[in-house]
Design a protein around this motif. Structure first.
Motif, short mmCIF file in Angstrom:
data_model
loop_
_atom_site.label_atom_id
_atom_site.label_comp_id
_atom_site.label_asym_id
_atom_site.label_seq_id
_atom_site.Cartn_x
_atom_site.Cartn_y
_atom_site.Cartn_z
N ASN A 200 -36.75 65.09 -96.89
CA ASN A 200 -38.04 65.66 -96.47
C ASN A 200 -39.23 64.76 -96.77
O ASN A 200 -40.36 65.06 -96.38
N SER A 201 -39.01 63.67 -97.50
CA SER A 201 -40.11 62.77 -97.84
C SER A 201 -40.61 62.04 -96.60
O SER A 201 -39.81 61.65 -95.73
N PRO A 202 -41.93 61.84 -96.49
CA PRO A 202 -42.47 61.10 -95.33
C PRO A 202 -41.89 59.67 -95.21
O PRO A 202 -41.94 59.09 -94.12
N VAL A 203 -41.35 59.14 -96.29
CA VAL A 203 -40.71 57.81 -96.22
C VAL A 203 -39.54 57.84 -95.24
O VAL A 203 -39.27 56.86 -94.55
N ASN A 204 -38.87 59.00 -95.16
CA ASN A 204 -37.67 59.11 -94.31
C ASN A 204 -37.93 59.80 -92.98
O ASN A 204 -36.99 60.13 -92.26
N LYS A 205 -39.21 60.02 -92.66
CA LYS A 205 -39.52 60.69 -91.38
C LYS A 205 -39.66 59.66 -90.27
O LYS A 205 -40.04 58.52 -90.52
#
Lengths: 205, 270
Positions: A200-205
């Motif tokens: 769910n982290s923006p790093v993985n979006k």
């Protein structure tokens, strides 16, 4: 004969010259620390013992960050032993807290108060979330890190260890040893690990 | 002067108006570059240089003398081109000195000011600049257009260069940093700030021909001594003493590496 003698004499001079150059180099090498100890002063939390190199710093300086392979392996093994894994066996914290730590560049300088909360300065050198445009490029982009590598516990452990002591993986890495140096706490390292490894982290979006 | 300050204000407004979210990193970087170019039209360092000139010519100290007879290496009273050849060796002190160190020598020798008083406040702030900063701005502006020319023609200069080079690569502190950590690889940056490779002639020239500089983020003129001081702060080291041999040695290494670069300071930085 005379010519040969002159050539030999000239050769000897060159050799002597090289030897004295080497001697001068060794002299300068030895003097650098003395110069610094004479010319620097402790200020706030930045104490003078910070000028003393540990074995890693000494070897990396001496070999211009490219030590012989056997020596690098030895450093990495030694640093691996210094890593303290989380006592509860969990590597993941809160990615939202991790984002703040990744953004924050404060900590460990002579202006920082003792006991103040340090940042990880991650964005200074790495791209993480694509939403943050102000990122450095000294380190590789870590965008999509978990998504690309896989959300496994083994990868969580690797990220935790890498943040704790980068030199356990690359002997002369540019990256600070954020756990070993006491810059980040166990909980903070968990939070940054989650920032890289939580789906769910923006790093993985 | 007033016109250039107006230009500066317009440039700032233009930059702020365009620095919205939703841009690509390339667009952001281009915006910052444009902003810097526009700033060069109205560099507030000029104001520092004007104040520095007045200070330089003012009779002060127990000897009620000005600094006009100060010898920066080309003879008493010569200012043209002197900064482009500093640090240099001075026979009267037997030392390698940078500009800021030499200014202290002259305040002591010519004006009778104590060394303690002359080094009390080398770095000012936006509200109250230091006299050192103003004097530096004036002197360096007299080397505009002159090529950097550092000669290692003296054992002390050679020593300063060699020690300086080793200081540049010395890794230490809680974060294992050296100057080279940030300044030895091409095309890198911290956040959006480009990092010159100071161990290469091109990078050293880029830096040494534009420092000292007015720094917009500090609203202040910053000297070379300050630049090195603040790098060491960010490297998490203890603090280097003002005009110490180590700082001058590091400056000597950087300036020698920049030899041939045409001095364009005082510059302007982010």
């Amino acid at each position: 004969m005379k010519k040969a003698l002159i050539a030999a004499a000239a050769g000897a001079l060159v050799v002597a010259g090289c030897a004295s150059m080497k001697e001068m180099d060794a002299k300068y090498d030895a003097e650098v620390v003395q110069w610094m100890k004479r010319d620097f002063h402790a200020r706030g939390i930045a104490t003078m013992d910070r000028l003393d190199q540990d074995e890693v710093q000494r070897v990396c300086t001496q070999y211009d960050n490219k030590p012989p392979e056997a020596m690098a392996k030895q450093i990495e093994a030694g640093e691996m032993k210094k890593i303290k894994l989380p006592s509860d066996g969990k590597y993941m914290g809160d990615w939202k807290a991790g984002q703040k730590i990744a953004q924050r560049g404060r900590g460990m300088t002579w202006r920082d108060k003792p006991g103040s909360t340090n940042g990880g300065s991650c964005y200074n050198c790495h791209q993480l979330s694509t939403a943050e445009l102000s990122f450095g490029t000294i380190g590789p982009s870590l965008n999509q890190f978990g998504k690309k590598r896989g959300y496994t516990v083994a990868n969580q452990k690797y990220v935790y260890e890498k943040i704790y002591d980068s030199k356990a993986f690359t002997a002369c890495s540019n990256m600070p040893r954020l756990g070993l140096s006491g810059t980040l706490t166990e909980q903070q390292i968990k939070d940054v690990t989650a920032y890289l490894m939580d789906p769910n982290s923006p790093v993985n979006k | 002067m007033r016109k250039s300050l107006t230009t500066l204000a317009v440039a700032c407004a233009a930059f702020l108006a365009t620095s919205a979210f939703g841009q690509t990193p390339e667009e952001v970087k281009k915006g910052v570059e444009q902003y810097r170019e526009m700033l060069e039209l109205g560099n507030p360092a000029e104001l520092y240089a004007l104040k520095g000139e007045a200070l330089f010519k003012k009779k002060r100290g127990p000897k009620n003398a000005s600094l006009e007879q100060c010898d920066f290496g080309k003879g008493p009273g010569v200012l043209k081109g002197v900064y482009a050849e500093m640090p240099r060796y001075f026979a009267d002190t037997g030392k390698v000195q940078d500009l800021e160190s030499r200014l202290v020598t002259c305040m002591v020798q010519l004006q009778g000011i104590s060394e303690k008083d002359a080094t009390k406040r080398p770095f000012g702030n936006a509200d109250k600049p230091s006299e050192n900063e103003q004097l530096v701005a004036y002197i360096v502006s007299q080397s505009y257009g002159d090529p950097i020319n550092i000669k290692l023609d003296n054992p002390k200069m050679k020593e300063a260069y060699e020690i300086g080079k080793r200081l540049f690569f010395y890794r230490a502190g809680p974060w294992d940093f050296s100057c080279a950590t940030c300044h030895a690889e091409e095309n890198t940056r911290i956040r959006l700030q480009d990092l010159p490779v100071l161990s290469s002639p091109a990078g050293a020239k880029a830096a040494m021909t534009t420092w000292p500089a007015y720094r917009v983020s500090n609203s202040q003129l910053k000297t070379m001594e300050w630049r090195i001081n603040d790098c060491y702060r960010q490297m998490r080291f203890p603090e280097p003493n003002f005009i110490s041999d180590s700082v001058i040695a590091l400056t000597t290494y950087l300036a020698y590496t920049a030899n041939g670069g045409v001095y364009k300071g005082p510059g302007i930085k982010r």
